[in-house]
Write a protein that holds these residues in place. Structure first.
Motif, short mmCIF file in Angstrom:
data_model
loop_
_atom_site.label_atom_id
_atom_site.label_comp_id
_atom_site.label_asym_id
_atom_site.label_seq_id
_atom_site.Cartn_x
_atom_site.Cartn_y
_atom_site.Cartn_z
N THR A 170 51.86 43.89 34.88
CA THR A 170 51.50 42.72 35.67
C THR A 170 50.99 41.60 34.78
O THR A 170 51.19 40.43 35.07
CB THR A 170 50.41 43.06 36.71
OG1 THR A 170 49.20 43.43 36.01
CG2 THR A 170 50.84 44.21 37.61
N ASN A 171 50.30 41.99 33.68
CA ASN A 171 49.72 41.01 32.75
C ASN A 171 48.88 39.96 33.46
O ASN A 171 48.94 38.77 33.13
CB ASN A 171 50.82 40.34 31.92
CG ASN A 171 51.13 41.10 30.64
OD1 ASN A 171 50.28 41.81 30.11
ND2 ASN A 171 52.35 40.96 30.15
N ASP A 172 48.07 40.40 34.42
CA ASP A 172 47.22 39.47 35.15
C ASP A 172 45.91 39.25 34.36
O ASP A 172 44.84 39.72 34.75
CB ASP A 172 46.92 39.99 36.55
CG ASP A 172 46.40 38.90 37.48
OD1 ASP A 172 46.03 37.82 36.97
OD2 ASP A 172 46.38 39.13 38.70
N THR A 173 46.05 38.54 33.25
CA THR A 173 44.92 38.32 32.35
C THR A 173 43.76 37.63 33.05
O THR A 173 42.59 37.99 32.87
CB THR A 173 45.38 37.47 31.15
OG1 THR A 173 46.42 38.16 30.46
CG2 THR A 173 44.23 37.20 30.19
N GLY A 174 44.08 36.62 33.86
CA GLY A 174 43.03 35.87 34.54
C GLY A 174 42.17 36.74 35.43
O GLY A 174 40.94 36.63 35.43
N ALA A 175 42.81 37.62 36.20
CA ALA A 175 42.05 38.49 37.11
C ALA A 175 41.14 39.43 36.34
O ALA A 175 40.00 39.68 36.75
CB ALA A 175 43.01 39.29 37.98
N GLU A 176 41.61 39.95 35.20
CA GLU A 176 40.79 40.88 34.43
C GLU A 176 39.61 40.17 33.76
O GLU A 176 38.51 40.71 33.69
CB GLU A 176 41.64 41.60 33.38
CG GLU A 176 42.59 42.63 33.95
CD GLU A 176 41.91 43.87 34.53
OE1 GLU A 176 40.67 43.90 34.63
OE2 GLU A 176 42.63 44.81 34.88
N ILE A 177 39.84 38.97 33.26
CA ILE A 177 38.73 38.22 32.65
C ILE A 177 37.69 37.89 33.72
O ILE A 177 36.47 38.03 33.50
CB ILE A 177 39.23 36.96 31.95
CG1 ILE A 177 40.07 37.33 30.72
CG2 ILE A 177 38.05 36.06 31.54
CD1 ILE A 177 40.74 36.15 30.05
N LYS A 178 38.15 37.47 34.90
CA LYS A 178 37.21 37.15 35.97
C LYS A 178 36.43 38.39 36.41
O LYS A 178 35.23 38.30 36.69
CB LYS A 178 37.97 36.56 37.16
CG LYS A 178 38.44 35.13 36.94
CD LYS A 178 39.16 34.59 38.18
CE LYS A 178 39.60 33.15 37.97
NZ LYS A 178 40.32 32.62 39.16
N SER A 179 37.11 39.54 36.45
CA SER A 179 36.39 40.75 36.84
C SER A 179 35.34 41.13 35.79
O SER A 179 34.28 41.67 36.13
CB SER A 179 37.38 41.91 37.04
OG SER A 179 37.89 42.40 35.81
#
Length: 309
Positions: A290-299
């Protein structure tokens, strides 16, 4: 499906424990802190046990081995690293084999390929580990693969790159990792500092993708994974500075305040550097990032907004 995870409350293990429960698994999370933990809210169908309680292996379908001494402690205590990372892996292989568990998944590290990580690496690349963390993981890999060959187990080795994301439990204790360290600093001080020029290339992979890839490998037919090694990364390398800039941007969005980001003067240390840790073998089995970098940084940022670490 019953899944047992050593290090099941750690940085990767905690996220994996919760993810597998959400996917309908019954999870036993082994932790040496079991019985002496603060109040931890576990999801239904997740049980915390001490590693000495081997009865928890009964009836399990999969064992995932994540418990290991981290890279910093491996340098400080190299002989303990041999015991924890190698001897205890062998011990778990013996116990799972005798318990009749066929699937054993071992989390290793991409650093088994050498230091520094430069150039192209796939699962057939020669390994030249030099750091105690990498050396002990490579030795443990050999035992995991030997048990697949000699004992009829369906064992898998995952060579993980730089995982990042919000921790599931405050027991994770991996706050020196880049994204965690920067996020904590942004939340606590409003400042982020790199101790280098940030031009080093790293392969970062979202914890969600680590969890999803693990489940994918668990569900593959046995004839496709017996004694197999898979690289697990983000599919591309970025500089530490570029990742720091992403954290800064998202920290300002989440915290609603400016964040100061500084680094050492560029020394040109990353000039001409290339890094490609291939995950083609994994994606060829049907897995997609998925490479959802933004979601992981926000989490990660929200974790430190809720916990002091």
């Amino acid at each position: 499906m019953k899944t047992v995870i050593s290090g099941g409350l750690g940085f990767v293990g905690g996220r994996l424990s919760k993810y597998l429960v959400e996917q309908g698994h019954h999870v036993v999370a082994y932790s040496r802190q079991a019985g002496a933990l603060p109040d931890i809210k576990c999801p239904e169908n997740m049980h915390i046990a001490h590693p000495d309680d081997k009865d928890q292996l009964n009836g399990a379908d999969v064992f995932i081995h994540l418990a290991a001494l981290d890279e910093n402690d491996c340098v400080k205590y190299p002989f303990k690293a041999i015991d924890v990372n190698i001897t205890q892996t062998l011990d778990w292989l013996e116990h799972t084999h005798h318990a009749g568990i066929k699937k054993f998944i071992y989390f290793s590290t991409a650093h088994v390929y050498g230091k520094p990580l430069e150039g192209h690496y796939d699962e057939n690349s020669i390994t030249r580990p030099v750091h105690p963390y990498a050396i002990t993981h490579k030795c443990a890999e050999d035992y995991v693969l030997a048990y697949a060959a000699e004992k009829g187990m369906t064992n898998t080795v995952i060579r993980l790159t730089n995982s990042f994301g919000g921790a599931a439990f405050p027991t994770a204790n991996r706050w020196t990792l880049l994204v965690s360290d920067l996020s904590r600093s942004a939340v606590n001080t409003g400042k982020m500092t790199l101790l280098s020029d940030g031009m080093q290339l790293r392969d970062f992979v979202c914890l969600h993708d680590v969890c999803a890839a693990t489940l994918h490998l668990m569900n593959l037919p046995e004839n496709k994974i017996t004694g197999e090694i898979f690289n697990l990364g983000g599919g591309q390398a970025v500089t530490v500075w570029d990742m720091a800039l992403k954290v800064k941007h998202l920290a300002e969005e989440v915290l609603k305040k400016p964040i100061d980001l500084s680094r050492k003067t560029s020394s040109g240390s990353g000039k001409g550097q290339q890094l490609n840790i291939s995950i083609e073998k994994l994606t060829n089995t049907g897995f997609a990032l998925t490479n959802d970098t933004g979601a992981e940084i926000k989490s990660t940022l929200r974790y430190f907004m809720n916990y002091t670490a």
